[in-house]
Design a protein around this motif. Sequence first.
Motif, PDB file in Angstrom:
ATOM      1  N   UNK A  38      72.775 -52.336 -74.452  1.00 53.34           N
ATOM      2  CA  UNK A  38      72.730 -53.504 -73.623  1.00 53.34           C
ATOM      3  C   UNK A  38      74.177 -53.351 -72.502  1.00 53.34           C
ATOM      4  N   UNK A  39      73.653 -53.605 -71.324  1.00 54.94           N
ATOM      5  CA  UNK A  39      74.546 -53.357 -70.014  1.00 54.94           C
ATOM      6  C   UNK A  39      74.686 -51.980 -69.828  1.00 54.94           C
ATOM      7  N   UNK A  40      73.911 -51.078 -70.475  1.00 53.02           N
ATOM      8  CA  UNK A  40      73.983 -49.589 -70.146  1.00 53.02           C
ATOM      9  C   UNK A  40      72.802 -49.068 -69.437  1.00 53.02           C
ATOM     10  N   UNK A  41      72.857 -47.964 -68.856  1.00 54.06           N
ATOM     11  CA  UNK A  41      71.320 -47.300 -68.246  1.00 54.06           C
ATOM     12  C   UNK A  41      71.542 -45.869 -68.518  1.00 54.06           C
ATOM     13  N   UNK A  42      70.433 -45.420 -68.202  1.00 55.87           N
ATOM     14  CA  UNK A  42      70.187 -43.892 -68.428  1.00 55.87           C
ATOM     15  C   UNK A  42      69.317 -43.095 -67.646  1.00 55.87           C
ATOM     16  N   UNK A  43      69.205 -42.028 -67.359  1.00 55.64           N
ATOM     17  CA  UNK A  43      68.333 -41.399 -66.423  1.00 55.64           C
ATOM     18  C   UNK A  43      67.894 -39.923 -67.201  1.00 55.64           C
ATOM     19  N   UNK A  44      66.773 -39.862 -67.453  1.00 55.51           N
ATOM     20  CA  UNK A  44      66.174 -38.477 -67.920  1.00 55.51           C
ATOM     21  C   UNK A  44      65.553 -37.880 -66.851  1.00 55.51           C
ATOM     22  N   UNK A  60      64.413 -43.570 -65.064  1.00 52.22           N
ATOM     23  CA  UNK A  60      65.543 -44.338 -65.388  1.00 52.22           C
ATOM     24  C   UNK A  60      65.298 -45.515 -66.398  1.00 52.22           C
ATOM     25  N   UNK A  61      66.198 -45.908 -67.115  1.00 52.18           N
ATOM     26  CA  UNK A  61      65.823 -46.832 -68.139  1.00 52.18           C
ATOM     27  C   UNK A  61      67.222 -47.791 -68.066  1.00 52.18           C
ATOM     28  N   UNK A  62      67.074 -49.093 -68.505  1.00 57.00           N
ATOM     29  CA  UNK A  62      68.108 -50.012 -68.585  1.00 57.00           C
ATOM     30  C   UNK A  62      68.042 -51.154 -69.578  1.00 57.00           C
ATOM     31  N   UNK A  63      68.856 -51.445 -70.203  1.00 57.05           N
ATOM     32  CA  UNK A  63      68.967 -52.685 -70.989  1.00 57.05           C
ATOM     33  C   UNK A  63      69.702 -53.665 -70.478  1.00 57.05           C
ATOM     34  N   UNK A  64      69.294 -54.802 -70.200  1.00 54.20           N
ATOM     35  CA  UNK A  64      70.101 -55.830 -69.330  1.00 54.20           C
ATOM     36  C   UNK A  64      70.801 -56.741 -70.666  1.00 54.20           C
ATOM     37  N   UNK A  65      72.072 -57.110 -70.093  1.00 56.98           N
ATOM     38  CA  UNK A  65      72.997 -57.784 -71.090  1.00 56.98           C
ATOM     39  C   UNK A  65      72.238 -59.231 -71.541  1.00 56.98           C
ATOM     40  N   UNK A  66      71.522 -59.709 -70.626  1.00 60.55           N
ATOM     41  CA  UNK A  66      70.768 -61.079 -71.081  1.00 60.55           C
ATOM     42  C   UNK A  66      69.612 -60.834 -72.042  1.00 60.55           C
ATOM     43  N   UNK A  67      69.103 -59.557 -71.988  1.00 62.51           N
ATOM     44  CA  UNK A  67      67.956 -59.279 -73.028  1.00 62.51           C
ATOM     45  C   UNK A  67      68.388 -58.158 -73.731  1.00 62.51           C
ATOM     46  N   UNK A  68      69.291 -58.139 -74.717  1.00 64.74           N
ATOM     47  CA  UNK A  68      69.888 -57.033 -75.345  1.00 64.74           C
ATOM     48  C   UNK A  68      68.983 -56.165 -76.166  1.00 64.74           C
ATOM     49  N   UNK A  69      67.896 -56.714 -76.745  1.00 68.00           N
ATOM     50  CA  UNK A  69      66.716 -56.077 -77.398  1.00 68.00           C
ATOM     51  C   UNK A  69      65.784 -55.395 -76.534  1.00 68.00           C
ATOM     52  N   UNK A  70      65.635 -55.438 -75.437  1.00 70.51           N
ATOM     53  CA  UNK A  70      64.559 -54.959 -74.633  1.00 70.51           C
ATOM     54  C   UNK A  70      64.977 -53.919 -73.714  1.00 70.51           C
ATOM     55  N   UNK A  71      64.401 -52.661 -73.766  1.00 69.85           N
ATOM     56  CA  UNK A  71      64.914 -51.502 -72.901  1.00 69.85           C
ATOM     57  C   UNK A  71      63.636 -51.693 -71.803  1.00 69.85           C
ATOM     58  N   UNK A  72      63.801 -51.573 -70.546  1.00 67.86           N
ATOM     59  CA  UNK A  72      63.137 -51.778 -69.156  1.00 67.86           C
ATOM     60  C   UNK A  72      63.108 -50.151 -68.837  1.00 67.86           C
ATOM     61  N   UNK A  89      52.756 -43.018 -61.616  1.00 68.23           N
ATOM     62  CA  UNK A  89      53.945 -44.086 -61.645  1.00 68.23           C
ATOM     63  C   UNK A  89      53.873 -44.788 -63.132  1.00 68.23           C
ATOM     64  N   UNK A  90      54.879 -44.924 -63.863  1.00 71.13           N
ATOM     65  CA  UNK A  90      54.804 -45.552 -64.829  1.00 71.13           C
ATOM     66  C   UNK A  90      55.846 -46.506 -65.382  1.00 71.13           C
ATOM     67  N   UNK A  91      55.533 -47.678 -66.116  1.00 68.63           N
ATOM     68  CA  UNK A  91      56.523 -48.611 -66.363  1.00 68.63           C
ATOM     69  C   UNK A  91      56.401 -48.784 -68.039  1.00 68.63           C
ATOM     70  N   UNK A  92      57.650 -49.347 -68.620  1.00 66.59           N
ATOM     71  CA  UNK A  92      57.514 -49.456 -70.001  1.00 66.59           C
ATOM     72  C   UNK A  92      58.391 -50.473 -70.415  1.00 66.59           C
ATOM     73  N   UNK A  93      58.139 -51.422 -71.522  1.00 68.71           N
ATOM     74  CA  UNK A  93      59.094 -52.013 -72.161  1.00 68.71           C
ATOM     75  C   UNK A  93      59.034 -51.910 -73.693  1.00 68.71           C
ATOM     76  N   UNK A  94      60.313 -51.663 -74.239  1.00 63.05           N
ATOM     77  CA  UNK A  94      60.392 -51.489 -75.628  1.00 63.05           C
ATOM     78  C   UNK A  94      61.313 -52.390 -76.207  1.00 63.05           C
ATOM     79  N   UNK A  95      60.850 -53.066 -77.274  1.00 68.62           N
ATOM     80  CA  UNK A  95      61.640 -54.070 -77.946  1.00 68.62           C
ATOM     81  C   UNK A  95      62.316 -53.580 -79.310  1.00 68.62           C
ATOM     82  N   UNK A  96      63.392 -53.517 -79.470  1.00 67.65           N
ATOM     83  CA  UNK A  96      63.863 -53.314 -80.864  1.00 67.65           C
ATOM     84  C   UNK A  96      63.969 -54.383 -81.663  1.00 67.65           C
ATOM     85  N   UNK A  97      63.018 -54.237 -82.784  1.00 72.31           N
ATOM     86  CA  UNK A  97      62.760 -55.295 -83.708  1.00 72.31           C
ATOM     87  C   UNK A  97      63.898 -55.114 -84.993  1.00 72.31           C
TER      88      UNK A  97
END
Length: 229
Positions: A38-44, A60-72, A89-97
């Motif tokens: 959460x609060x960090x980003x990465x670029x692959x 590029x991907x990011x996990x927002x501090x307000x939604x710490x279990x979802x990577x966008x 062009x692609x978009x994805x949401x990934x939820x850590x359970x």
Amino acid sequence: MIRRVGPAMLAAAAALMLPPVAHASGPYAVDDAGITPAGHAQVEAWTTRSRGATLATVIPAVTLPGLPDVEWSLGWAGVRGRGVGDDRLSAQAKLALRHGDAGRPSFALAAGLSLDARSGRPAGGTVYGALTLPIGDRILVHCNAGVGHERGAAAPAAALWGVRAEAAILPERLSAHAELFDTGTSGPAAQFGIRPMVLHGHVDLELVYGHGLAGKGADSLTLGLAARF
């Protein structure tokens, strides 16, 4: 002039583009259950060469501090070769359970879609689950299962599955990977590679050999990197 890809090369492109579009696993088709902190980003980014075609991918991907279990994540993938080309062009949401701290298994769910970058029309999508199992101190096993759809494919939907083993040869410095998977486009495929980690773990380098990604008997070579901040 770049023309649209023919059926054979489109199948090769789909096989390379259709796997989950954003994850910490870079060019590997089998995702792990982790997400960006959460609060960090990465670029692959990576490029794959197979059967005279070259695929380039940036995610590029990011996990927002307000939604710490979802990577966008957002992504672009383009294939070129012998005067043909295609772009997605692609978009994805990934939820850590379940997070895998203290050596426990972790689990995540992800859903993504892709668009034809030239027409803006939907090109495909995936929904899958990712499970990561720690085996001892140095080995992780990642398992994926889900469903994917590729516009124009013979079947409207196909089962996705895969297993990847990740071994820490030099912890925090070098790991080895081997995976077997099927994206539902051209049959089972395999990849093998090494991942050196540099700059105190902030950058991963990728060197990956693949077999069957673009059809039976096809070999591929991938070079890539991932940067985290």
